[in-house]
Design a protein around this motif. Structure first.
Motif, PDB file in Angstrom:
ATOM      1  N   THR A  61     -17.358 -51.765 -19.317  1.00 53.76           N
ATOM      2  CA  THR A  61     -17.245 -52.873 -18.363  1.00 53.76           C
ATOM      3  C   THR A  61     -15.763 -53.192 -18.210  1.00 53.76           C
ATOM      4  O   THR A  61     -14.973 -52.961 -19.136  1.00 53.76           O
ATOM      5  CB  THR A  61     -17.966 -54.137 -18.862  1.00 53.76           C
ATOM      6  OG1 THR A  61     -17.464 -54.453 -20.153  1.00 53.76           O
ATOM      7  CG2 THR A  61     -19.456 -53.948 -18.919  1.00 53.76           C
TER       8      THR A  61
ATOM      9  N   GLU B  79     -12.581 -55.808 -17.222  1.00 53.02           N
ATOM     10  CA  GLU B  79     -12.219 -57.205 -17.366  1.00 53.02           C
ATOM     11  C   GLU B  79     -10.751 -57.368 -17.018  1.00 53.02           C
ATOM     12  O   GLU B  79      -9.971 -56.433 -17.173  1.00 53.02           O
ATOM     13  CB  GLU B  79     -12.412 -57.583 -18.840  1.00 53.02           C
ATOM     14  CG  GLU B  79     -12.905 -58.979 -19.083  1.00 53.02           C
ATOM     15  CD  GLU B  79     -13.102 -59.173 -20.573  1.00 53.02           C
ATOM     16  OE1 GLU B  79     -14.221 -58.992 -21.062  1.00 53.02           O
ATOM     17  OE2 GLU B  79     -12.091 -59.481 -21.237  1.00 53.02           O
TER      18      GLU B  79
ATOM     19  N   THR C  16     -15.352 -52.586 -23.524  1.00 52.48           N
ATOM     20  CA  THR C  16     -14.722 -53.442 -22.526  1.00 52.48           C
ATOM     21  C   THR C  16     -13.311 -52.941 -22.282  1.00 52.48           C
ATOM     22  O   THR C  16     -12.532 -52.771 -23.226  1.00 52.48           O
ATOM     23  CB  THR C  16     -14.660 -54.886 -23.021  1.00 52.48           C
ATOM     24  OG1 THR C  16     -15.977 -55.272 -23.392  1.00 52.48           O
ATOM     25  CG2 THR C  16     -14.138 -55.801 -21.944  1.00 52.48           C
TER      26      THR C  16
ATOM     27  N   ASP D  48     -13.934 -54.293 -10.401  1.00 53.10           N
ATOM     28  CA  ASP D  48     -14.486 -52.948 -10.585  1.00 53.10           C
ATOM     29  C   ASP D  48     -14.663 -52.307  -9.214  1.00 53.10           C
ATOM     30  O   ASP D  48     -15.435 -52.778  -8.395  1.00 53.10           O
ATOM     31  CB  ASP D  48     -15.832 -53.072 -11.304  1.00 53.10           C
ATOM     32  CG  ASP D  48     -16.335 -51.709 -11.735  1.00 53.10           C
ATOM     33  OD1 ASP D  48     -15.916 -50.701 -11.108  1.00 53.10           O
ATOM     34  OD2 ASP D  48     -17.129 -51.646 -12.685  1.00 53.10           O
TER      35      ASP D  48
END
Ligand code: SF4
Lengths: 468, 519
Positions: B149, B151, B204, B157
């Motif tokens: 993911t 951040e 992450t 994204d």
């Protein structure tokens, strides 16, 4: 493939960093500015602390305490209690000269500051503003206006320091203050200002008159002579300048803001918005303005707001409320014109907010016009306020107002006391002309095409100055 | 810069439709306080623009081409119809959606004097769109061997956020960052991006950009200046200090700032010196190749259009009369209006034997366009009613001119005094119908039938009933061209369409038909 060409400029720096990199010129300028400020810091502290209670006294260069002109002359002719024992007139003149010199140095220093910024810190080597300033520099008529306006503003700002005496001592509370003088018997005598005033009245006869640049029998110098009540007229005029300027500026700023906001909104949205404002504005404009102003002054006279600053605030609001349609009318055209420019469409096409579009892409183009018309209407308001006082309305007595001096002196015009009406009359004309001249200058500065023109400028003055 | 990203930034899948316009109408002056006919600036047009192509839009001034262009980028509100942009009907958008969409389509304006706010520096002008859209939102793509993911501040994204490109590509292998790539337009270098990994599954990826947005924007503006052939030092200059051609370059840079896909060019060179025109056109072509732009090129200069456009739409009175591939359309126009328009320009090849059709009269008012074919009032190839098939050309032209004169008279404003005179039965400039008749039909032998109708019309006119006169003539001499809107007919293998009844089987094709004025 990194783009080499844009790399040398890669790190643009903010103005603060630019100054940090080359602090010399900025520091030099700042030091000068601080020095100038220090000379008068006492007055600022006095004013600010005065707002919250009893004012703090600090030594200030241009104060009546440091350069006193109130003294008395001994029978031998020597002066006591004045600055360095100078005659009262010279002591006063010295203070006036210093005040103006000081203000002038400030002006010059601000201009220097702009030049320092322009030469050392501004990225652009040329901006459209430069051309405007250059044109203003070559505009003699506008400069004449600027100088008179400058003198007027300084008079208003430094009113307490400029007068030979103060409003408090000679106008509002003459019996609570006293002066010393040598009486006919050659004795030092104490007398209240009020009683002294009774003997220095200007009543039209050569025996009962204190003209401009004369001493009265108490050794008090009166640069503009005295009023029929014996009060010093210069003090009266200086304080009156303050109130005129206050009313004029606040009225013009408020109506200018309303006018600009409406002009931008109507030009941007057109259609019904425009129609609505046209109807409201035209209704206000169709009223006989002076009568309407008089009516409002009378109607509102009992209210609390009429008490603030001797009624100056309410007058300013009345003039703003009745004056904005004139300003709005004069900038509506330019606003409409600029709203047709393709850069407005361009801003819409990438989604700029209407508010920002109006501020960034339209407002700068009407600001110049607004300044022109505002400075011209300002003269009109000064006249109108004087006119109201002349009619016994407006500013509550005894607060000094130029128009009241004209009114008071009316019956002495053909006598030895001609100065009572004449001096304020001439000053009103001068100030109004100066504001018009300044407006002319600004117009020619922002618009290279316009000649030192008559036409619309005068119309505006006639439209807005016609109030009184 | 990796091969893959390079490709992405200029990916042009040609052939796919970017903009589709269906039955678009833009009317002005509706809903005012005074009831009046709206100006039908765009009156039902259909076409599509393919990704990466240049569609030309030509026509006389006042034909609605600029309004059409402005409607496509939502500077005007469409009255009806739809504009599909990548399948989304943009006429329905509003608020944030509309604002977001606006970055996709930009406009280069006609007049470089008026399109740049000359109280702002060139840098501020080009930067404004970036500020408005709070550019950049940096799109991150992670190429990893585990689930991840993303951040970070101002970072999105790129795979899940619409309208965001892959500006930063992070490669993660075996729990550590092996590679970070940045896209050029983002003004970022490897050092400006810090990447941090946290956790195992999913990992992450924290992306931190150390350069301030302000710096990124300024660098972007400098790059744009360079792209359009100006110098980065021009950032702090004012438009006053530039020539017309340079100013137009600034306008182009501003249009490109947000990396739009579609750009409307509204006569971008018509206000420039001829010597500069070619430079700007070349620049536009280069930019199209470099960034895969799609252009709508509005012009009245046909030679420019022929030079730069892939396809051309010919507009007349709010309608697209013919649309097709440029070369083909220029070489072999199908629609009578295109014929007329093209024959008005000097033929570069003097040996070409194209007849020169001169158009008579002026276009009708867009407030009151003809009911049938928009071109019907001036068409030199208009279809005649059956019974007048064999009428000689002069008579036919005279009748057509007569009808046009009556139409003009009806439209002309009558001054108050003229109305008064008319009421009093006095002579006015509108009452010289006999003279008109003599002038038009004086040398012509009219058949009894024709003469009868002309006279009847003239009588109506004498009674100040222009409308009645027009009705008489229309009933007698009108044809399908007056009554029915033509359909769009496909007229060539390449899919060219033309808006004319003559493409129906029962009539002679326009390019085989000799205009009446030529006979
Ligand atoms: S439909 Fe009739 S009037 Fe229109 S272009 Fe074709 S022939 Fe001419």
């Amino acid at each position: 493939m990194p783009d080499v060409s844009s790399r040398p400029h890669r790190e643009d720096v903010s103005i603060r960093q630019r100054i940090a990199e080359n602090p010399g010129p900025a520091l030099g300028w700042l030091a000068g500015a601080l020095l100038l400020f220090a000379l008068e810091a006492g007055a600022v502290v006095h004013f600010v602390t005065g707002l919250f209670g009893s004012p703090v006294e600090l030594p200030t260069l241009l104060s009546r305490e440091l350069i006193p002109n109130n003294g008395y002359q001994t029978p031998s002719g020597a002066w006591q209690e004045t600055f360095l024992g100078l005659p009262a007139a010279y002591a006063w003149a010295l203070r006036v000269v210093l005040v103006y010199a000081y203000s002038f140095v400030w002006m010059y220093w601000l201009w220097r500051g702009y030049l320092v910024f322009r030469e050392n810190y501004r990225y652009a080597d040329w901006t459209p503003r430069d051309d405007m300033i250059d044109r203003l520099r070559g505009h003699r008529w506008g400069q004449f206006g600027a100088i008179i306006v400058f003198a007027f503003v300084v008079m208003a700002l430094f009113a307490p320091a400029l007068g030979p005496t103060t409003v408090e001592r000679t106008i509002s509370n003459p019996y609570s203050h006293s002066i010393e003088y040598y009486n006919d018997q050659g004795q030092l005598e104490n007398i209240t200002v009020g009683s002294a005033n009774l003997d220095s009245r200007s009543q039209g006869t050569p025996q009962q008159n204190v003209g401009p640049m004369q001493y009265d029998q108490f050794g008090r110098f009166h640069p503009f002579g005295t009023l029929p009540s014996g009060k010093d007229m210069f003090t009266f005029m200086a304080s009156g300048a303050r109130i005129s300027l206050f009313i004029g500026l606040s009225a013009i700023i408020v109506s200018g803001l309303i006018a600009a906001a409406f002009a931008l909104l109507t030009a941007y949205y057109k259609g019904l918005v425009d129609l609505g404002v046209v109807i409201v504005g035209d209704s206000i404009m169709s009223l006989p303005r002076l009568l309407f102003v008089i009516l409002l002054t009378v109607v509102l006279s009992g209210t609390w707001i009429a008490e603030i600053y001797s009624g100056a605030v309410i007058l300013a609001l009345i003039f703003a409320g009745t004056g904005w349609p004139f300003l709005w009318r004069s900038v509506r055209g330019p606003a409409m014109q600029v709203s047709e420019q393709e850069w407005i469409d361009a801003a819409k096409s990438f989604g700029q907010k209407p508010r920002v579009t109006m501020r960034k892409h339209m407002a700068p183009y009407i600001l110049g016009y607004l300044l022109v018309y505002a400075s011209m209407s300002l003269g009109g308001i000064v006249i109108a306020v004087a006119g109201l006082s002349f009619l016994g309305l407006g500013i509550n007595p005894p607060t000094p107002e130029w128009g009241r001096a004209v009114d008071i002196g009316q019956s002495y015009v053909t006598t030895a006391s001609w100065h009572i009406s004449f001096i304020p009359g001439v000053m009103i004309v001068l100030v109004v002309t100066a504001f018009n001249a300044l407006g002319d200058g600004i117009r020619d500065a922002i618009d290279p095409q316009s000649e030192t023109g008559e036409g619309e400028g005068n119309e505006a003055a006639a439209a807005t100055g016609g109030g009184a | 810069m990796s091969e893959q990203i390079q490709q992405e930034s200029v990916s042009v899948a040609t052939g796919e439709t970017l903009v589709e316009v269906n039955q678009l109408r833009t009317y002005y002056g509706e809903g005012g306080i005074i009831e009046s006919n709206p100006v039908k600036a765009v009156d039902g047009v259909d076409f599509e623009i393919k990704r990466g192509e240049t569609l030309g839009l030509v026509g006389e001034s006042g034909c609605g081409k600029t309004t059409l262009g402005r409607t496509l980028i939502q500077l005007e509100d469409a009255t009806s119809g739809e504009v599909l942009f990548d399948g989304t009907d943009v006429t329905e958008l509003s608020g944030t959606e509309l604002k977001d969409w606006r970055r996709n389509s930009q406009m280069v304006f006609q007049d470089p004097e008026s399109s740049l706010n000359d109280r702002m520096t060139v840098g501020e002008i080009i930067r404004e769109p970036l500020d408005v859209h709070d550019w950049p939102t940096i799109g991150v793509v992670v190429d990893a061997d585990v689930a991840t993911t993303i951040e970070g501040n101002g970072v999105a994204d790129a795979r899940t956020t619409e309208g965001v490109r892959s500006d930063v590509t992070v490669t993660v292998r075996g729990g550590s960052v092996t590679d970070v790539e940045t896209r050029d337009e983002m003004q970022l270098e490897r050092d400006d991006v810090e990447v941090e990994l946290r956790g195992d599954d999913p990992t992450t990826v924290r992306v931190k950009v150390t350069r301030s947005r302000d710096q990124i924007r300024r660098a972007r503006v400098r790059e744009l200046l360079d792209t359009v052939g100006l110098r980065p030092e021009h950032y702090y200059r004012y438009p006053h200090q530039f020539s017309g051609g340079q100013r137009q370059r600034v306008g182009i840079a501003r249009a490109l700032a947000l990396e739009p896909e579609f750009v409307v060019l509204d006569e971008p060179v018509s206000a420039l010196d001829v010597s500069v025109q070619a430079q700007i056109l070349n620049l536009l072509e280069d930019l199209q190749d470099e960034f895969g732009l799609t252009y709508l090129f509005i012009a009245h200069d046909l030679s420019v259009v022929r030079h730069i456009c892939d396809r051309v739409a010919v507009m007349y009175l709010g309608n697209v009369m013919e649309l097709g591939e440029t070369e083909e359309l220029f070489a072999n126009p199908k629609n009578p209006y295109t014929h007329a328009l093209l024959s008005a320009i000097p033929e570069p090849d003097p040996t070409a034997d194209r007849e020169r059709v001169t158009l008579r009269g002026t276009p009708p008012s867009p407030r009151d366009p003809p009911t049938g074919c928009p071109f019907t009032t001036r068409c030199p190839m208009k279809i005649r009613p059956d019974k007048y098939q064999n009428m000689d050309a002069d008579t036919w032209v005279a009748i057509e001119v007569f009808r046009e004169v009556l139409r003009e008279r009806e439209r002309a404003e009558k001054s108050l005094t003229e109305q008064a005179k008319e009421l009093l039965g006095m002579e006015t400039r509108f009452s010289d119908i006999d003279e008109i008749k003599r002038e038009l039909f004086g040398d012509i032998d009219l058949s009894r039938e024709v003469e009868e109708h002309v006279d009847r019309a003239a009588e109506h006119v004498a009674d100040n009933d222009e409308q009645g006169a027009r009705r008489v003539l229309r009933e007698e001499f009108g044809s399908i061209c007056d009554d029915e809107r033509p359909d769009d007919y496909v007229v060539s293998d390449t899919g060219r369409v033309s808006h004319c009844h003559r493409h129906m089987d029962e009539y002679t094709e326009p390019d085989e038909f000799v205009p009446y004025t030529e006979r």
